[in-house]
Design an enzyme around this catalytic site. Structure first.
Site, PDB file in Angstrom:
ATOM      1  N   VAL A 153      35.671  36.323  45.010  1.00  0.00           N
ATOM      2  CA  VAL A 153      35.715  37.745  45.525  1.00  0.00           C
ATOM      3  C   VAL A 153      34.139  37.889  45.653  1.00  0.00           C
ATOM      4  CG1 VAL A 153      36.254  40.174  45.272  1.00  0.00           C
ATOM      5  CG2 VAL A 153      37.642  38.493  44.243  1.00  0.00           C
ATOM      6  N   LYS A 226      41.596  39.095  47.893  1.00  0.00           N
ATOM      7  CA  LYS A 226      40.720  39.623  46.949  1.00  0.00           C
ATOM      8  C   LYS A 226      41.068  40.823  46.375  1.00  0.00           C
ATOM      9  CE  LYS A 226      37.172  37.119  49.752  1.00  0.00           C
ATOM     10  NZ  LYS A 226      36.293  37.335  51.038  1.00  0.00           N
TER      11      LYS A 226
END
Lengths: 455, 455
Positions: A153, A226
């Site tokens: 992420v 994410k």
């Protein structure tokens, strides 16, 4: 510059990254040697002294699994004999396995096999973690090894560790992330140039900011994976890609961008993770990816080009923002190697570090229940009673209007523009309101509908 | 809202924060109960369920050391019997000691005593860590306990853990921090109002953003302590307050702020930690606190009011920024409790987490050797040869000029303004240049001298 360089370079030729305290080396296996993998291998080799000092033991690169081990890779400063096509075998002889292949299979099988053989795993694989994280977490628990994935992420930005550890004594209320560089580049360019979506994507492709097939980015799949990972850690709850409401930016028009400008806002594709109260009054989470207007005064508004940033609102900490490069070989390698040092330290000290936790086990509400605000721009007839008709359409859905503004363009004759910004209401009610507005005879066109965030 | 609240409130009355997994409670002692301490105590009590779930064991608040234990504290929801004046005794019966007293003594003695008795320590004490950190680190090593202090720098912002852990596989090149809210508030207000320093400090005092005696803030002592802590972690090197070059903002004038505006810059008090090459070619660090102009396009420029932010430049990650609230009870408590959860997890799992390391052991260069850029504004005679005279003064010190701009104000007669921005040069050479300029007969006044950062 570095007096140990000559010695290190010699050591590299054998793959043994010595230069370190007395402890036996930890064996590191690398799966994948693309842009990220080669940056990881290079740093492992060139920064062996620092890594060993920080870990308390040398890291020894024991192999790199690639599809074509014979292919010359002059940019990767390791013994060519380290390349192997046999990833299945490689993962059985490592203390730490770094997975930067991406995708679901064979990455999943290799990670599981590595753990079964006692290796801690560092992965950058957002798609796999968002689709099937719980299988991996359970395997890590069963094998008593670490599974870290900071690089999955927002690239180089330290965000998962701060959420998991720094905010472990706080309560995260909301996460708003610009976590996809391609879409931020496109929206930023649309904002500065006034150009449309298709034209700007072509420009992004020409500059290398968008793939030939940009679907995963512009349709929000990448951001949704994410968002699932961020929400899981922020709320101690398992959230998968399937729980994430997803809208991309393909429908964002130059008119939407212009409408945002007139509101002193910018349009961003946001990954939004929010702690909410569900219809029955219990705690829940809303996880969604969609374009939204945010005020230019919001810290996220100034995130330009392909940069990423994650805004976190926690009860005690208040607003926080984390900003940096969201992609690229070196930035992603920075995050991967931070995790490698962490899991290596745990191997040296014995035990594991803090992992994900799912004790809160909150349900995810569907998008209809999420509370959002809408900005709606309508082309209407300029005659008495129109505003009352429009206002009634909102009232009938129980949607409260925050501001309404009427614009009569010079020479527009009997037409006008109504710009309505609502208070927070259920997305279902707002969506039904838009449908009702489109059916009014006084409304020529619902010119722009955009959610508003960041107040 | 929370169904467990009633049960928790009962538990609070006894100080036993149960609601958690089967493991025996970890005993927590709190030293200090001011703004931060009472926020910490309140969160320990009110969030006992979540904290226990995250740690894997309940946290039991066993005492709060204060000077006047009899004083009623209705805002702190704990059994009044937990308050004690005997901090020396309290620290001997805790697994985790939280120190939020501040200052050097008695905090130091209590922390050392706590460690000797086997407690891990969480501290928010920047002054102590910057003055005598090595004594504390050594004691933590000897006792095999953790010493964490995220709250000591930039309040709620997770910055020490990201530097220590997330960037452990990277190389930090430079840290630029706005780490003092009072001075940022003052400089921001000077920028927006055009007012002078003294007037703005009075305004900050009236609003509660500056202390009655603002010396520690406006003279840069507070920022210097934080710079020492940041540099120590960023460069794996021990840096104390005494190694930090320190200049406050008391000499910053409305004219300096105006000069910055004309350069499209803002003035910020920066804590700067930089990896440099010293005169003999070896690696070193430069750690300094001073006001500097930064371009308005720099991410730090938009940090307004009393907010803090830390900009980090690392080799692989590139630029990163961390932003949030730098002070206040709840934000600081967030950082303290993140550390409490971390050290508690280590107590549960056995072992310690990663601490500071000093293996790199780089020397600190003095300010004269630091490479900086200057912005210099001169009032000069408007006649031929003046620019040559001024340029010669720079050249004689080996300082290279980046830009020079001449302004002739209408009606200024035979006077003009010269604005010079230099390339990077040693601070000593720049300082000598300013002295030489002041002695030139064509220079009436050196109107403003300010360092420039953030290019």
């Amino acid at each position: 510059m570095d007096p140990t360089m000559a010695h290190e370079t010699m050591a590299h030729a054998t793959g043994a990254l010595t230069q370190a305290p007395g402890r036996a080396p930890l064996r590191v296996a690398l799966l994948g040697c693309g842009v990220v993998g080669s940056a990881v291998a290079t740093r492992l080799v060139e920064h062996a002294y620092d890594l060993a000092a920080r870990v308390g033991a040398p890291l020894e690169l024991v192999g790199i699994a690639v599809r074509r081990p014979q292919r010359p890779r002059p940019d990767v400063p390791v013994d060519p004999a380290l390349f192997t096509a046999d990833a299945e075998e490689l993962v059985t002889r490592a203390d730490i396995v770094i997975e930067v292949i991406g995708g679901i299979d064979p990455a999943r099988g290799l990670i599981l096999r590595a753990m079964e053989h006692g290796a801690s795993v560092v992965s950058a694989n957002k798609a796999l973690l968002a689709e099937d994280g719980p299988t991996l977490y359970a395997a890590a628990d069963a094998a008593d090894v670490d599974l870290y994935y900071e690089a999955a992420v927002a690239g180089a930005i330290p965000i998962l560790r701060p959420i998991r550890e720094s905010l472990a004594g706080d309560d995260v209320r909301k996460v708003l992330g610009i976590v996809n560089g391609t879409t931020n580049f496109v929206l930023d360019k649309m904002d500065t140039s006034g150009a449309g979506f298709a034209e700007t994507v072509e420009q992004a492709q020409a500059l290398g900011y968008a793939e030939a097939d940009p679907t995963a980015d512009v349709e929000g799949f990448d951001a949704a994976a994410k968002a699932a990972i961020l929400a899981s850690l922020a709320f101690h709850t398992r959230v998968s890609s399937a729980d994430v409401h997803r809208e991309g930016i393909t429908e964002v028009t130059a008119g939407d961008i212009q409408a945002a400008k007139e509101m002193d806002c910018v349009v961003k594709l946001l990954a939004i993770c929010e702690r909410v109260t569900s219809a029955d009054g219990s705690d829940a989470v809303s996880v969604r990816v969609h374009p939204a207007m945010i005020p230019r005064s919001h810290p996220l508004a100034s995130v330009r080009d392909a940069f990423n940033a994650v805004f976190v609102e926690a009860t005690a900490a208040g607003p926080l923002m984390f900003y940096g490069r969201g992609a690229g070989g070196d930035p992603t390698a920075s995050a991967v190697l931070g995790d490698v040092v962490a899991v290596a330290r745990h191997k040296v000290a014995g035990g594991r570090g803090p992992g994900e936790s799912a004790y809160a086990d909150l349900p995810a509400v569907d998008m209809g229940q999420a509370l959002t605000r809408y900005h709606i721009s309508l082309d209407v007839a300029d005659r008495p009673g129109v505003l009352a008709q429009v206002a009634t359409a909102f009232a009938e859905q129980g949607v409260s209007i925050e501001t309404v503004r009427q614009q009569v363009a010079p020479g527009a004759g009997e037409r006008a523009k109504l710009i309505v910004v609502t208070h927070r209401a259920s997305d279902a009610a707002l969506s039904a309101t838009v449908d009702a507005l489109a059916g009014l005879d006084s409304v020529d066109d619902v010119a722009s509908v955009m959610r508003v965030e960041g107040d």
